[in-house]
Design a protein around this motif. Structure first.
Motif, mmCIF file in Angstrom:
data_model
loop_
_atom_site.group_PDB
_atom_site.id
_atom_site.type_symbol
_atom_site.label_atom_id
_atom_site.label_comp_id
_atom_site.label_asym_id
_atom_site.label_seq_id
_atom_site.Cartn_x
_atom_site.Cartn_y
_atom_site.Cartn_z
ATOM 1 N N TRP A 1 3.127 -7.060 -3.887
ATOM 2 C CA TRP A 1 4.241 -5.612 -3.438
ATOM 3 C C TRP A 1 5.476 -6.275 -3.566
ATOM 4 C CZ3 TRP A 1 4.593 -3.832 2.240
ATOM 5 C CH2 TRP A 1 3.661 -2.952 3.350
ATOM 6 N N PHE B 1 -6.160 -5.039 6.306
ATOM 7 C CA PHE B 1 -6.905 -5.232 5.397
ATOM 8 C C PHE B 1 -7.828 -6.189 5.571
ATOM 9 C CE2 PHE B 1 -2.425 -6.044 3.295
ATOM 10 C CZ PHE B 1 -2.156 -4.807 2.347
ATOM 11 N N TYR C 1 -9.785 0.460 4.361
ATOM 12 C CA TYR C 1 -8.676 -0.223 4.707
ATOM 13 C C TYR C 1 -8.557 0.100 6.650
ATOM 14 C CZ TYR C 1 -6.841 -0.634 0.117
ATOM 15 O OH TYR C 1 -6.528 -1.623 -1.387
ATOM 16 N N ALA D 1 -2.018 -10.032 -0.738
ATOM 17 C CA ALA D 1 -1.024 -8.588 -0.788
ATOM 18 C C ALA D 1 0.667 -8.009 -1.184
ATOM 19 C CB ALA D 1 -1.648 -8.115 0.857
ATOM 20 N N ARG E 1 -6.032 -12.585 2.103
ATOM 21 C CA ARG E 1 -5.802 -11.611 1.316
ATOM 22 C C ARG E 1 -4.188 -10.830 2.352
ATOM 23 N NH1 ARG E 1 -10.832 -8.861 5.550
ATOM 24 N NH2 ARG E 1 -11.717 -11.074 4.442
ATOM 25 N N PHE F 1 -3.775 0.080 -2.929
ATOM 26 C CA PHE F 1 -3.868 -0.475 -3.109
ATOM 27 C C PHE F 1 -2.661 -1.603 -3.368
ATOM 28 C CE2 PHE F 1 -5.121 -4.930 -4.952
ATOM 29 C CZ PHE F 1 -5.439 -5.640 -3.615
ATOM 30 N N PRO F 2 -2.607 -2.874 -2.685
ATOM 31 C CA PRO F 2 -2.592 -3.274 -0.862
ATOM 32 C C PRO F 2 -1.830 -2.241 0.237
ATOM 33 C CG PRO F 2 -1.790 -4.819 -2.496
ATOM 34 C CD PRO F 2 -2.043 -3.701 -3.218
ATOM 35 N N TYR F 3 -1.984 -1.083 0.195
ATOM 36 C CA TYR F 3 -0.950 -0.580 1.097
ATOM 37 C C TYR F 3 -1.533 -0.304 2.308
ATOM 38 C CZ TYR F 3 1.907 -1.687 -2.586
ATOM 39 O OH TYR F 3 2.450 -1.934 -3.638
#
Length: 298
Positions: free
Chosen positions: A178, A199, A64, A174, A170, A35-37
């Protein structure tokens, strides 16, 4: 391995969208994102492995991308046991023979749990960040203030405001994470925009919020996984051969102490620290990540 094509693999709970590459008779590896990838975190490492003769499977985790729940009644759980059972079910569905399981963040947690509870099912483990099994019983123990500040998003998700913030922002949230977690990684718009559509999964918010509430004991888990959660509460030792990767430039966690790792591993393990790498080693240092997998290929 091209992210443009995929296979959809049916398990008990999910239809798991995967990218699969490399020879069918090669040693197998399952690479799991966090998360969040999404799967794009694994593309370069996966290509390196496939070119080297490996059978490479890269799944979208629950919540996902194109991965979907099969039943509307299934709890949209993000608890650690659910992630592990997803990985084990995928290994079964594909008939993989003792693959190396490798991942970071949520994916590293799933890999660690499978390697700990079902070591006979895997050939090795690559874990980014060390022993990645949650100890929920100690979740209320305060950490150093600096570490508490880094975990702001987890506490944010505990309330209605955070849930609404994730729902409405979202992609922006994210991208912020990152940047905070990998401060030396100079990714651009094109790289982020490859992942951002993942997402939009209709279960993303439910799964993420459940994950960050369950790990603090704030919500119940899926009752089907109670036995697994009880086993994880014992903090089981990982019996599979393992390589632990740590990004020295992570903005989320400090580099793991090698001596502190040792009690969590009963088989040979190696700790590799990656200079200049943040929280996402597979995408920031794909050669190092792929080389760790290959080192466990025997």
């Amino acid at each position: 391995m091209s992210p443009a094509t995929r296979s959809d693999i049916a398990t008990r709970d999910l239809v798991i969208a995967c990218h699969i590459a490399g020879p069918a008779d090669g040693p197998a590896a399952v690479l799991c994102h966090g998360f969040p990838y999404d799967v794009h975190a694994m593309v370069a490492a996966g290509e390196r492995l496939a070119t080297g003769g490996w059978r490479v499977v890269v799944p979208y985790m629950r919540g996902y991308g194109p991965t979907r729940f099969r039943d509307t009644a299934t709890l949209r759980s993000g608890q650690q046991a659910a992630l592990a059972h997803d990985l084990l079910a995928l290994i079964d569905a594909l008939g993989l023979d003792r693959p190396v399981v490798a991942g970071f963040d949520w994916g590293g947690r799933a890999a660690c749990i499978v390697a700990a509870l079902w070591p006979e099912r895997v050939g090795g483990l690559v874990s980014c960040g060390g022993y990645n099994i949650q100890n929920i019983a100690t979740a209320d123990t305060p950490l150093a203030p600096e570490q508490e500040a880094r975990l702001w998003y987890q506490f944010y998700f505990h309330g209605a405001r955070g849930r609404a913030g994730l729902r409405d922002n979202r992609a922006r949230l994210a991208r912020l994470l990152w940047s905070q977690w990998s401060p030396t990684w100079r990714f651009d718009d094109a790289v982020f925009h490859q992942t951002a559509p993942a997402f939009d999964n209709p279960d993303f918010v439910d799964v993420v919020i459940h994950s960050y509430r369950h790990r603090f004991g704030l919500v119940a888990g899926d009752s089907r996984f109670e036995a697994t959660e009880a086993a994880l509460a014992e903090q089981p030792v990982i019996e599979a051969p393992a390589i632990v990767l740590d990004g020295a430039a992570s903005g989320l966690f400090e580099v793991t102490d090698t001596a502190g790792l040792a009690p969590h591993f009963s088989a040979p393990f190696e700790h590799r620290v990656l200079p200049g790498v943040g929280h996402n080693p597979p995408q920031e240092a794909p050669a190092a990540f792929a080389d760790a997998v290959m080192a466990l290929g025997g």
